[in-house]
Design an enzyme around this catalytic site. Structure first.
Site, short mmCIF file in Angstrom:
data_model
loop_
_atom_site.label_atom_id
_atom_site.label_comp_id
_atom_site.label_asym_id
_atom_site.label_seq_id
_atom_site.Cartn_x
_atom_site.Cartn_y
_atom_site.Cartn_z
N GLY A 17 9.45 -7.11 -8.89
CA GLY A 17 9.20 -7.33 -7.27
C GLY A 17 8.48 -8.63 -7.32
N ALA A 18 8.70 -9.38 -8.15
CA ALA A 18 7.99 -10.86 -8.54
C ALA A 18 8.59 -11.83 -7.48
CB ALA A 18 8.20 -11.13 -9.86
N SER A 19 9.67 -11.80 -6.64
CA SER A 19 9.98 -12.70 -5.90
C SER A 19 9.39 -12.98 -4.26
CB SER A 19 11.45 -12.40 -5.58
OG SER A 19 11.79 -11.20 -4.61
N SER A 20 8.50 -12.02 -4.27
CA SER A 20 7.55 -12.23 -2.99
C SER A 20 6.19 -11.31 -3.02
CB SER A 20 8.14 -11.78 -1.49
OG SER A 20 8.49 -10.39 -1.56
N GLY A 21 5.25 -11.70 -2.10
CA GLY A 21 4.17 -10.67 -1.99
C GLY A 21 3.23 -10.60 -3.09
N ILE A 22 2.86 -9.49 -3.30
CA ILE A 22 1.96 -9.19 -4.64
C ILE A 22 2.63 -9.70 -5.86
CG2 ILE A 22 0.93 -7.31 -5.77
CD1 ILE A 22 0.55 -5.84 -3.17
N GLY A 23 3.82 -9.36 -6.10
CA GLY A 23 4.24 -9.50 -7.43
C GLY A 23 4.45 -11.11 -7.51
N SER A 145 -0.64 2.82 -3.79
CA SER A 145 -1.12 2.59 -2.61
C SER A 145 -2.23 3.54 -2.29
CB SER A 145 0.07 2.69 -1.69
OG SER A 145 -0.18 2.74 -0.18
N TYR A 158 7.81 6.63 2.49
CA TYR A 158 6.83 5.67 1.74
C TYR A 158 5.72 6.26 1.18
CZ TYR A 158 4.43 1.29 0.13
OH TYR A 158 3.85 0.54 -0.77
#
Length: 338
Positions: A17-23, A145, A158
């Site tokens: 999940g490295a393309s946005s946000g926390i990643g 979470s 979720y």
């Protein structure tokens, strides 16, 4: 066997999940601190640009386009890390998708798709990572979470997936400890974080989704992740609000239900129309390359609670100092009355 973890500058770190946000924030922060990073996500074009950016700044990075819901593709991530850097020391299961709406309104097929990424993605990543780390030691870091502890209406699927991630992570940790495996297993439990999460989410609400306040910067989560990569720790809440909500849910579950029933609807719906947002990423990658989300006016750049959690000795020192100060003030007041 107690895991011995390397410093960040000595590590190879895999981040899904490295393309946005926390990643994305974690990838950049890790590279800046000297780690060699392997970025994974579905959006290859975004990953390529991010890797080029890291390399231009003197960092070392590689990328793999992969859907974490597919075990074979997750194995390709590990293979790439081994081929490029000779292995990896920490693996961060961060990839996730989201759906906003009442459970009865969300098609079961879409709930299953969410579980493919949010739960099975963690399972696939964990199994692949553990197979490699058993021989060399290291850290497995799963991003849960606060909703791993306390469900939230309008994010039922979720919440359910994050509950499942917690159960899986806790069981895996115990089994590895039973085997004496030199692997640290950490579950990170953030509060609301200023990422494109609501922009990318599938929504069945009348207006564009938003995150319930307070909202924290993704840097706070990235710092917690990199702490867990260096220090064996069981759980980390990111943001004092996460700890408070989880505690309230544990000590007063019915009261928590009532409060959420009265506030969750307004807290998760903005005043922007649904069509004022990019395409969701439930089945295909959406617009990537951004750390931050849109529409969050007030974002907390740090968390005293999380900072204290990462440095318990400092927190204890502060507590002792506050206690000593309070005792001194009481003594002065007592003397002044004489």
């Amino acid at each position: 066997m107690w895991p011995r973890l390397k410093t960040i500058s000595e590590q190879v770190i895999v981040i899904t999940g490295a393309s946005s946000g926390i990643g994305l924030t974690t990838s950049r922060m890790a590279a800046m601190r000297g780690a060699r990073v392997v970025l994974a996500a579905r959006n290859e074009a975004a990953l390529r640009k991010i890797v080029e950016e890291i390399r231009d700044k003197g960092g070392q990075a590689a990328h793999v386009a992969a859907d974490v819901g597919k075990e074979a593709e997750v194995r390709k991530i590990a293979d790439a890390a081994i081929e490029t850097f000779g292995g990896f020391d920490s693996w961060v299961n961060n990839a996730a998708v989201a759906i906003f709406g009442k459970i009865e309104e969300v098609p079961v097929a879409e709930q299953r798709q969410l579980f493919e990424a949010n739960y099975w993605g963690v399972v696939h990543g964990s199994i692949v990572a553990v197979a490699h780390l058993r021989a060399r030691g290291g850290a497995l870091i799963n991003i849960g979470s606060v909703l791993s502890d306390r469900a939230l209406p309008l994010q039922g699927p979720y919440s359910a997936a994050k509950h499942a991630v917690k159960g899986f992570t806790d069981a895996l940790r115990m089994e590895l400890e039973m085997d004496g495996a030199p692997i640290s297993v950490t579950l990170i439990k953030p509060a609301s974080i200023d990422t494109p999460y609501p922009d990318h989410a599938k929504s069945y609400m009348a207006s564009k989704p938003k995150l319930p306040p307070p909202v924290y910067a993704p840097d706070v989560v990235a710092d917690a992740i990199l702490h867990a990569a260096q220090h064996p720790v069981r759980d980390l809440y990111v943001g004092g609000a996460a700890k408070a909500l989880a505690s309230m849910g544990g000590w007063a579950p019915r009261l928590s239900d009532v409060v959420m029933e009265q506030t969750a609807g307004q807290a998760q719906q903005s005043d922007r129309p649904v069509d004022d947002r990019p395409h969701d990423n439930l089945y295909e990658p959406s617009t990537d390359g951004s750390e931050r989300g849109s529409g969050n006016r007030f974002v907390r750049g740090g968390s005293l609670y999380t900072r204290a959690s990462l440095n318990p000795l400092a927190a204890a020192a502060v507590a002792v100092g506050l206690g000593a100060t309070a005792a001194l003030l009481r003594a002065r007041r007592s003397l002044s009355r004489r």
